[in-house]
Write a protein that holds these residues in place. Structure first.
Motif, short mmCIF file in Angstrom:
data_model
loop_
_atom_site.label_atom_id
_atom_site.label_comp_id
_atom_site.label_asym_id
_atom_site.label_seq_id
_atom_site.Cartn_x
_atom_site.Cartn_y
_atom_site.Cartn_z
N GLU A 1 75.31 24.13 5.61
CA GLU A 1 75.31 22.73 5.34
C GLU A 1 75.37 21.99 6.70
N LEU A 2 75.53 22.93 7.78
CA LEU A 2 75.60 22.43 8.98
C LEU A 2 74.06 22.44 9.85
N ARG A 3 73.80 21.36 10.62
CA ARG A 3 72.53 21.23 11.29
C ARG A 3 72.47 22.28 12.25
N SER A 4 73.54 22.76 13.05
CA SER A 4 73.37 23.77 14.06
C SER A 4 74.56 24.67 13.98
N PRO A 5 74.38 25.85 13.02
CA PRO A 5 75.48 26.62 12.90
C PRO A 5 75.85 27.34 14.32
N ASP A 6 75.05 27.57 15.23
CA ASP A 6 75.12 28.31 16.35
C ASP A 6 76.13 27.37 17.37
N SER A 7 75.71 26.12 17.29
CA SER A 7 76.59 25.35 18.00
C SER A 7 78.11 25.16 17.75
N THR B 1 74.41 38.98 7.69
CA THR B 1 73.95 39.42 9.01
C THR B 1 72.43 38.77 9.19
N ASN B 2 71.58 38.55 8.31
CA ASN B 2 70.37 37.76 8.56
C ASN B 2 70.57 36.41 9.07
N PHE B 3 71.49 35.88 8.46
CA PHE B 3 71.68 34.22 8.76
C PHE B 3 72.27 34.30 10.34
N THR B 4 73.04 34.95 10.29
CA THR B 4 73.86 35.09 11.76
C THR B 4 73.03 35.29 12.81
N ARG B 5 72.24 36.51 12.54
CA ARG B 5 70.85 36.78 13.65
C ARG B 5 70.07 35.66 13.78
N LYS B 6 69.58 35.15 12.83
CA LYS B 6 68.40 33.96 12.89
C LYS B 6 69.19 32.95 13.64
N HIS B 7 70.43 32.52 13.45
CA HIS B 7 71.07 31.38 14.11
C HIS B 7 71.61 31.80 15.38
N ARG B 8 71.50 33.16 15.99
CA ARG B 8 72.32 33.52 17.13
C ARG B 8 73.70 33.37 17.32
N ILE B 9 74.35 33.53 16.05
CA ILE B 9 75.86 33.42 15.81
C ILE B 9 76.65 34.86 16.02
N ARG B 10 77.51 34.84 16.84
CA ARG B 10 78.25 36.02 17.10
C ARG B 10 79.61 35.64 16.40
N GLN B 11 79.87 36.61 15.46
CA GLN B 11 81.10 36.27 14.73
C GLN B 11 81.89 37.62 15.16
N PRO C 1 63.93 21.24 -2.34
CA PRO C 1 63.79 22.21 -3.28
C PRO C 1 63.09 23.39 -2.68
N GLN C 2 61.85 23.25 -2.03
CA GLN C 2 61.29 24.40 -1.71
C GLN C 2 62.22 25.19 -0.22
N GLN C 3 62.72 24.44 0.32
CA GLN C 3 63.71 25.04 1.46
C GLN C 3 64.66 26.02 0.58
N VAL C 4 65.47 25.57 -0.52
CA VAL C 4 66.27 26.17 -1.23
C VAL C 4 65.75 27.47 -1.93
N GLU C 5 64.38 27.15 -2.45
CA GLU C 5 63.66 28.46 -2.87
C GLU C 5 63.43 29.60 -1.91
N GLN C 6 62.82 29.11 -0.62
CA GLN C 6 62.61 30.05 0.48
C GLN C 6 64.07 30.69 0.57
N GLU C 7 65.18 29.96 0.85
CA GLU C 7 66.29 30.68 0.98
C GLU C 7 66.68 31.87 0.23
N GLN C 8 66.56 31.41 -1.19
CA GLN C 8 66.86 32.45 -2.11
C GLN C 8 65.93 33.45 -1.97
N ARG C 9 64.66 33.45 -1.54
CA ARG C 9 63.76 34.50 -1.41
C ARG C 9 64.42 35.50 -0.37
N GLU C 10 65.02 34.80 0.65
CA GLU C 10 65.52 35.74 2.05
C GLU C 10 66.62 36.31 1.62
#
Length: 136
Positions: free
Chosen positions: A19-25, A49-59, A124-133
């Motif tokens: 829900e955040l615009r820039s998770p990496d920031s 892992t896919n989400f954090t890599r996509k947003h370059r988040i080091r957890q 809606p199309q973004q939600v559908e794309q995230e579900q496919r991911e």
């Protein structure tokens, strides 16, 4: 968000992070006033892992193949902090925090306090794309 003296472990529910615009920031900012920051979710590990890599988040931690309750308990056992704060989105998240001895902060309140931007409404199309991911 008032981080106090920085002796804090901060856990984000994956849904809250989305829900955040820039998770990496957000992670970069949170590292200035926390000891440890990571993501938990009931979703399979590869989704986080896919989400954090996509947003370059080091957890510093992630939930792995266990329940969110077990994850929060394990994090609390492994990471010594004065405060444990869980950022979520749902009433169930608040109940989970209470059950595991974590402070709960809703993502909107956290964003306002820390001056993080919320993502624009998801279409809606973004939600559908995230579900496919989320599928292998």
């Amino acid at each position: 968000m008032d981080g106090g003296n920085g002796d804090m472990t901060l856990a984000f529910e994956l849904a809250a992070l989305k829900e955040l615009r820039s998770p990496d920031s957000v992670f970069t900012d949170a590292r200035q006033w926390t000891n440890y920051v990571g993501v938990i979710s009931e979703k399979p590990t590869y989704v986080v892992t896919n989400f954090t890599r996509k947003h370059r988040i080091r957890q510093d931690f992630f939930s792995g193949p266990r329940s969110r309750e077990e994850s929060l308990e394990n994090i609390k056992d492994q990471f010594d902090s004065e405060r444990y704060v869980f950022v979520g989105t749902e009433p169930e998240d608040e109940q989970l925090a209470e059950q595991t001895g974590w402070e709960y902060v809703d993502v909107e309140a956290a964003a306002e306090a820390a001056e993080w931007e919320l993502a624009p409404d998801t279409k809606p199309q973004q939600v559908e794309q995230e579900q496919r991911e989320d599928w292998p």
